[in-house]
Enzyme design. Structure first.
Site, PDB file in Angstrom:
ATOM      1  N   GLU A 141       0.848  -1.204   0.000  1.00 12.89           N
ATOM      2  CA  GLU A 141       0.000   0.000   0.000  1.00 12.89           C
ATOM      3  C   GLU A 141       0.881   1.250   0.000  1.00 12.89           C
ATOM      4  O   GLU A 141       0.834   2.093   0.912  1.00 12.89           O
ATOM      5  CB  GLU A 141      -0.950  -0.033   1.190  1.00 12.89           C
ATOM      6  CG  GLU A 141      -1.870  -1.246   1.118  1.00 12.89           C
ATOM      7  CD  GLU A 141      -3.013  -1.213   2.105  1.00 12.89           C
ATOM      8  OE1 GLU A 141      -2.837  -0.658   3.207  1.00 12.89           O
ATOM      9  OE2 GLU A 141      -4.090  -1.751   1.764  1.00 12.89           O
TER      10      GLU A 141
ATOM     11  N   GLU B 291      -5.076  -8.451  -1.785  1.00 14.15           N
ATOM     12  CA  GLU B 291      -5.839  -8.340  -0.529  1.00 14.15           C
ATOM     13  C   GLU B 291      -7.300  -8.082  -0.861  1.00 14.15           C
ATOM     14  O   GLU B 291      -7.582  -7.192  -1.665  1.00 14.15           O
ATOM     15  CB  GLU B 291      -5.335  -7.181   0.361  1.00 14.15           C
ATOM     16  CG  GLU B 291      -3.992  -7.403   0.969  1.00 14.15           C
ATOM     17  CD  GLU B 291      -3.601  -6.286   1.908  1.00 14.15           C
ATOM     18  OE1 GLU B 291      -4.480  -5.609   2.475  1.00 14.15           O
ATOM     19  OE2 GLU B 291      -2.392  -6.060   2.070  1.00 14.15           O
TER      20      GLU B 291
HETATM   21  C1  BGP Z   1      -4.499  -3.376   4.596  1.00 17.47           C
HETATM   22  C2  BGP Z   1      -3.177  -3.991   5.041  1.00 17.47           C
HETATM   23  C3  BGP Z   1      -3.269  -5.350   5.578  1.00 17.47           C
HETATM   24  C4  BGP Z   1      -4.601  -5.698   6.254  1.00 17.47           C
HETATM   25  C5  BGP Z   1      -5.802  -5.033   5.628  1.00 17.47           C
HETATM   26  C6  BGP Z   1      -7.066  -5.149   6.450  1.00 17.47           C
HETATM   27  O1  BGP Z   1      -4.391  -2.021   4.735  1.00 17.47           O
HETATM   28  O2  BGP Z   1      -2.278  -4.032   3.932  1.00 17.47           O
HETATM   29  O3  BGP Z   1      -2.166  -5.494   6.438  1.00 17.47           O
HETATM   30  O4  BGP Z   1      -4.540  -5.570   7.583  1.00 17.47           O
HETATM   31  O5  BGP Z   1      -5.596  -3.703   5.365  1.00 17.47           O
HETATM   32  O6  BGP Z   1      -7.108  -4.085   7.343  1.00 17.47           O
HETATM   33  P1  BGP Z   1      -7.421  -4.343   8.890  1.00 17.47           P
HETATM   34  O7  BGP Z   1      -6.509  -5.449   9.303  1.00 17.47           O
HETATM   35  O8  BGP Z   1      -7.146  -3.049   9.541  1.00 17.47           O
HETATM   36  O9  BGP Z   1      -8.875  -4.756   8.960  1.00 17.47           O
END
Ligand code: BGP
Length: 485
Positions: free
Chosen positions: A191, A385
């Site tokens: 990201e 993701e």
């Molecule tokens: C993204 C990240 C991941 C993951 C995902 C879900 O921003 O790259 O690491 O965590 O978000 O977010 P969260 O875990 O805050 O629900």
């Protein structure tokens, strides 16, 4: 459409990050990372991500003096460090073709400045890759996933200082040298666009150490250092591993105009361009003119040498990857209802449902994202993701998660449509195929997995792994290459 199917060899799998899964925060020679000072804040609204990720010199100092993991869930993760063989076997049972994971920089370079890597850390990842090979699971390796050495943050204020470029290149070169026999797919910065939203986790920047009135300039200078470092390691990876593919990774924050009012449309366009520009630099090898002129208008001066520009231009990425969870809208009006998303606040879309964390569920948005990114970049894409956080419950040893199956089914159908419209999408890794610690809130209760992990937000539990209903559903999708949808 006649051939409504996924391409042969489509890389179905899942994605995790070291700091959210491994635990063993102070084992195997590992140094403190920026994730190890992320405190779980039980009484903060889960929709207020800014409060959850807030950090300062005082809270960092306190965390560095705290030897326990009680308040710091990312120090314990789900103990993947000791249980990776069991977890990889479960991924193999689902039929995974690929697993995206990250290398904890501070496991190899505890302070970030050592001349040579900590071989105990190197060996851990070689063991993991060997275990994956047993199950024919292809690694997709993220070099930087919100877990840089804390020492670089405290000493240099992270990526603000150009010296961190060399530290990162040395870390990446060590990864290429030692993991060359196992890894073909690489991603540089997770990201890469998130540096303005949470500068500490993304770039080790401690907000109260930024120069008053120059905060944005210093953050964009740090971003430039990351983009230069990304191009340098793309160069080194191609030299050291000729068959490698190096990708960028973007948070795809797909945003629609709240109404067809031209002002809403204009604002939305600018928001989407501001999301793309980070990947633009890694794909096209130069900053978009609109970004440079915006910086000029805002008095932001980013120092760029000719050598920087040359390396950016010469070493662009081979494929484009992104995270997609939700979409949102944008409006020029103040009289609108705001809604949270993945570390961002947007305007609520009245046509969409939302998760318990307020993220708006939009399967069509995934198709839109694939079409937009493919048309813009004309490079192979990978969704690295996607998924929904939910509070799963165990009933008589079962976890029924029809809501998760519905989410994935609808997103996979849209992904298949995009592919059948001509998008070259080579793979898909769901976020958190096994329950892991949330990035933004450090919760365990925000579960994404097809595999349940018996651990609560406070670290209580047996860490036992249990297959959810969605485990068998995804196993079927993978084994039929999507025909079962
Ligand atoms: C993204 C990240 C991941 C993951 C995902 C879900 O921003 O790259 O690491 O965590 O978000 O977010 P969260 O875990 O805050 O629900």
């Amino acid at each position: 459409m006649s051939n409504k199917r996924f391409p042969d060899g489509f890389l179905w799998g899942g994605a995790i990050a070291a700091n959210q899964a491994e635990g063993a925060w102070n084992e195997g020679g590992k140094g403190l990372s920026v994730a190890d000072v992320a405190m779980f804040k039980a009484n903060v609204d889960v929709k207020d991500y800014a409060k959850h990720v807030a950090i300062n010199t005082q809270t960092i100092t306190a965390a560095m003096q705290d030897e326990s993991d009680a308040d710091y869930p990312k120090r314990r993760g789900i103990d993947f460090y000791h249980r990776y063989a069991e977890d990889i076997a479960l991924f193999g049972e689902m039929g995974f073709k690929a697993l995206r994971l990250s290398i904890a920089w501070s496991r190899l370079f505890p302070t970030g400045e050592e001349a040579q890597p900590n071989m105990e850390g190197v060996q851990f990842y070689i063991n993991v890759f060997k275990e994956m090979k047993k199950h024919n699971i292809e690694p997709i390796v993220t070099l930087s996933h919100y877990e840089m050495p804390l020492a670089l943050s405290v000493k240099y204020n992270g990526w603000v200082d150009r010296q961190v470029i060399d530290c990162f290149v040395r870390f990446s070169d060590a990864c290429f040298d030692y993991f060359k026999p196992y890894v073909k797919y690489w991603l540089t910065f997770n990201e890469v666009d998130s540096i303005c939203r949470h500068p500490f986790t993304t770039a080790g920047i401690i907000p109260d150490k930024l120069t008053l009135g120059k905060e944005k300039q210093e953050i964009y200078q740090a971003l430039h250092h990351q983009l230069v470092a990304s191009a340098m390691v793309t160069r080194d990876c191609h030299e050291k591993i000729p068959e490698s593919m190096v990708g960028c990774m973007l948070t795809k924050l797909t945003t629609y105009p709240h109404t067809c009012h031209p002002k809403d449309v204009e604002l939305t366009l600018l928001k989407n361009l501001d999301n793309y520009f980070y990947a633009d630099v890694q794909v096209f090898g130069e900053y978009p003119p609109l970004t440079l002129s915006r910086w000029q208008r805002e008095g932001i001066k980013v120092e760029m040498t000719q050598a920087d520009c040359d390396v950016l231009k010469a070493h662009t990425v081979d494929y484009v990857t992104f995270s997609y969870y939700m979409s949102m809208t944008e409006s020029a009006s103040d009289d609108v209802e705001r809604a949270p998303g993945n570390t961002i606040i947007g305007v609520k879309n009245p046509y969409l449902d939302e998760t318990e964390w307020g993220w708006q569920i939009d399967p069509v948005g995934l198709k839109i994202s694939l079409l937009e990114l493919y048309d813009r970049y004309r490079k192979p894409l990978m969704v690295v993701e996607n998924g929904m956080g939910a509070k799963d419950t165990v009933e008589n040893g079962n976890i029924h998660d029809p809501y998760r199956i519905k989410y994935f089914k609808e997103h996979f159908e849209q992904m298949r449509e995009a592919i059948n419209m001509g998008v070259d999408c080579i793979g898909y890794t769901s976020w958190g195929p096994i329950d892991i610690v949330s990035a933004s809130t450090s919760q365990m209760s925000k579960r994404y997995g097809f595999i349940y992990v018996d651990q609560d937000d406070f670290g209580q539990g047996s860490l036992e792994r249990m297959r959810k209903d969605s485990f068998y559903w995804y196993q079927d999708v993978i084994n039929t290459n999507g025909e079962s949808l």
